[in-house]
Motif scaffolding. Structure first.
Motif, PDB file in Angstrom:
ATOM      1  N   VAL A  79      30.815  44.309  69.773  1.00  0.00           N
ATOM      2  CA  VAL A  79      31.227  42.909  69.977  1.00  0.00           C
ATOM      3  C   VAL A  79      32.571  42.607  69.318  1.00  0.00           C
ATOM      4  O   VAL A  79      33.486  42.099  69.972  1.00  0.00           O
ATOM      5  CB  VAL A  79      30.135  41.933  69.490  1.00  0.00           C
ATOM      6  CG1 VAL A  79      30.646  40.498  69.551  1.00  0.00           C
ATOM      7  CG2 VAL A  79      28.884  42.084  70.355  1.00  0.00           C
ATOM      8  N   PRO A  80      32.760  42.925  68.006  1.00  0.00           N
ATOM      9  CA  PRO A  80      34.080  42.664  67.422  1.00  0.00           C
ATOM     10  C   PRO A  80      35.187  43.476  68.084  1.00  0.00           C
ATOM     11  O   PRO A  80      36.314  43.002  68.202  1.00  0.00           O
ATOM     12  CB  PRO A  80      33.912  43.025  65.945  1.00  0.00           C
ATOM     13  CG  PRO A  80      32.702  43.880  65.882  1.00  0.00           C
ATOM     14  CD  PRO A  80      31.815  43.426  66.992  1.00  0.00           C
ATOM     15  N   PHE A  81      34.880  44.695  68.517  1.00  0.00           N
ATOM     16  CA  PHE A  81      35.888  45.493  69.219  1.00  0.00           C
ATOM     17  C   PHE A  81      36.341  44.796  70.491  1.00  0.00           C
ATOM     18  O   PHE A  81      37.540  44.696  70.768  1.00  0.00           O
ATOM     19  CB  PHE A  81      35.330  46.878  69.560  1.00  0.00           C
ATOM     20  CG  PHE A  81      36.276  47.720  70.386  1.00  0.00           C
ATOM     21  CD1 PHE A  81      37.201  48.544  69.770  1.00  0.00           C
ATOM     22  CD2 PHE A  81      36.250  47.662  71.772  1.00  0.00           C
ATOM     23  CE1 PHE A  81      38.089  49.298  70.533  1.00  0.00           C
ATOM     24  CE2 PHE A  81      37.136  48.406  72.539  1.00  0.00           C
ATOM     25  CZ  PHE A  81      38.056  49.231  71.919  1.00  0.00           C
ATOM     26  N   LEU A  82      35.382  44.302  71.270  1.00  0.00           N
ATOM     27  CA  LEU A  82      35.721  43.673  72.537  1.00  0.00           C
ATOM     28  C   LEU A  82      36.454  42.357  72.326  1.00  0.00           C
ATOM     29  O   LEU A  82      37.451  42.072  72.996  1.00  0.00           O
ATOM     30  CB  LEU A  82      34.451  43.452  73.360  1.00  0.00           C
ATOM     31  CG  LEU A  82      34.657  43.021  74.818  1.00  0.00           C
ATOM     32  CD1 LEU A  82      35.465  44.067  75.572  1.00  0.00           C
ATOM     33  CD2 LEU A  82      33.318  42.794  75.504  1.00  0.00           C
ATOM     34  N   VAL A  83      35.988  41.544  71.390  1.00  0.00           N
ATOM     35  CA  VAL A  83      36.626  40.244  71.129  1.00  0.00           C
ATOM     36  C   VAL A  83      38.050  40.428  70.621  1.00  0.00           C
ATOM     37  O   VAL A  83      39.014  39.880  71.183  1.00  0.00           O
ATOM     38  CB  VAL A  83      35.798  39.426  70.118  1.00  0.00           C
ATOM     39  CG1 VAL A  83      36.569  38.178  69.700  1.00  0.00           C
ATOM     40  CG2 VAL A  83      34.444  39.052  70.716  1.00  0.00           C
ATOM     41  N   GLY A 130      42.072  47.364  62.813  1.00  0.00           N
ATOM     42  CA  GLY A 130      43.448  47.356  63.277  1.00  0.00           C
ATOM     43  C   GLY A 130      43.759  46.165  64.157  1.00  0.00           C
ATOM     44  O   GLY A 130      44.811  45.523  64.007  1.00  0.00           O
ATOM     45  N   TYR A 131      42.848  45.829  65.062  1.00  0.00           N
ATOM     46  CA  TYR A 131      43.047  44.656  65.909  1.00  0.00           C
ATOM     47  C   TYR A 131      43.037  43.374  65.082  1.00  0.00           C
ATOM     48  O   TYR A 131      43.790  42.435  65.367  1.00  0.00           O
ATOM     49  CB  TYR A 131      41.961  44.590  66.983  1.00  0.00           C
ATOM     50  CG  TYR A 131      41.937  45.786  67.914  1.00  0.00           C
ATOM     51  CD1 TYR A 131      43.084  46.530  68.160  1.00  0.00           C
ATOM     52  CD2 TYR A 131      40.755  46.183  68.537  1.00  0.00           C
ATOM     53  CE1 TYR A 131      43.045  47.626  69.010  1.00  0.00           C
ATOM     54  CE2 TYR A 131      40.715  47.274  69.389  1.00  0.00           C
ATOM     55  CZ  TYR A 131      41.854  47.999  69.611  1.00  0.00           C
ATOM     56  OH  TYR A 131      41.819  49.086  70.450  1.00  0.00           O
ATOM     57  N   PHE A 132      42.185  43.346  64.070  1.00  0.00           N
ATOM     58  CA  PHE A 132      42.151  42.190  63.173  1.00  0.00           C
ATOM     59  C   PHE A 132      43.489  42.043  62.446  1.00  0.00           C
ATOM     60  O   PHE A 132      44.066  40.951  62.385  1.00  0.00           O
ATOM     61  CB  PHE A 132      41.015  42.344  62.158  1.00  0.00           C
ATOM     62  CG  PHE A 132      40.966  41.249  61.126  1.00  0.00           C
ATOM     63  CD1 PHE A 132      40.348  40.041  61.409  1.00  0.00           C
ATOM     64  CD2 PHE A 132      41.529  41.431  59.867  1.00  0.00           C
ATOM     65  CE1 PHE A 132      40.299  39.025  60.455  1.00  0.00           C
ATOM     66  CE2 PHE A 132      41.485  40.432  58.914  1.00  0.00           C
ATOM     67  CZ  PHE A 132      40.869  39.224  59.212  1.00  0.00           C
ATOM     68  N   SER A 165      33.595  39.428  56.780  1.00  0.00           N
ATOM     69  CA  SER A 165      33.076  40.776  57.035  1.00  0.00           C
ATOM     70  C   SER A 165      34.169  41.824  56.893  1.00  0.00           C
ATOM     71  O   SER A 165      33.896  42.955  56.467  1.00  0.00           O
ATOM     72  CB  SER A 165      32.459  40.842  58.431  1.00  0.00           C
ATOM     73  OG  SER A 165      33.412  40.516  59.436  1.00  0.00           O
ATOM     74  N   MET A 166      35.418  41.468  57.238  1.00  0.00           N
ATOM     75  CA  MET A 166      36.520  42.418  57.072  1.00  0.00           C
ATOM     76  C   MET A 166      36.763  42.712  55.596  1.00  0.00           C
ATOM     77  O   MET A 166      36.976  43.861  55.206  1.00  0.00           O
ATOM     78  CB  MET A 166      37.792  41.863  57.719  1.00  0.00           C
ATOM     79  CG  MET A 166      37.718  41.727  59.230  1.00  0.00           C
ATOM     80  SD  MET A 166      37.590  43.328  60.043  1.00  0.00           S
ATOM     81  CE  MET A 166      37.036  42.831  61.696  1.00  0.00           C
TER      82      MET A 166
END
Length: 203
Positions: A79-83, A130-132, A165-166
């Protein structure tokens, strides 16, 4: 007169939303396919992950994001990967893959150097971090003021949703979780926010 496949500014035609978001969706689908095949076959793919301090294990930089230790591991990342991946892909397919490469390579090298010798690392969490890092740091990168305002709003939302969470993924993580992959993946994504911005702005 402009060519049909070019914008009035002389650049390439803008990608459709479907084309932009296809990359993170297909990459996530590849992870699920790999996990399914891994579950069906008697041998495990996780041995091909990133093995620290092993020169042969450096190949895992490019493979380990596709591998997961279990279905629960993959589901937790999905889910976090997709978002976050789609928030990066808003800027286009090329930008998505550029950020992915930065997060994978810098996150992988940092993990290889700082993790315990022989430690095996798998999972897409380095890309997630990385996306974050990218969605937060692109606020400070050169660009149009209107874009930076929009990115600031997105960054605030992302931090409110995933910031806790990060942070927990880097500070005080339990055994078996690679804070190195998280930290250096975020650094790679943050650096990607600045690389290529100057040339993109001139074009």
């Amino acid at each position: 007169m402009t060519r049909p496949d070019m914008t009035s500014a002389g650049g390439p035609a803008r990608e459709s939303a479907l084309a932009r978001f296809a990359s993170p969706v297909l990459l996530l689908a590849a992870m699920w396919l790999v996990q399914f095949v891994d579950a069906v076959l008697p041998l495990s793919f996780t041995g091909f992950g990133l093995r620290s301090w092993d020169p042969a294990g450096l190949a895992g930089i490019f493979v380990s994001p596709l591998l997961h230790a279990s279905w629960a591991h993959l589901i937790a990342n999905s889910v976090p990967f997709l978002v976050l991946g789609c928030l990066v892909a808003v800027e286009g397919t090329r930008r998505f893959w550029s950020v992915t490469a930065f997060a994978a390579v810098i996150g992988g090298i940092g993990t290889w150097l700082l993790n315990a010798p022989g430690a095996l690392t798998v999972g897409a969490s380095g890309l997630v971090f990385g996306y974050f890092g990218y969605t937060v740091m692109r606020v400070f990168a050169p660009g149009r003021v209107s874009h930076r305002i929009l990115y600031a709003v997105i960054a605030v939302i992302v931090i409110s949703l995933y910031g806790g969470s990060m942070l927990a993924g880097v500070v005080g993580v339990r055994d078996g979780i690679s804070w190195q992959a998280h930290l250096f993946g975020a650094i790679g994504g943050g650096l990607a926010a600045f690389v290529g911005r100057g040339s993109a702005r001139r074009s």
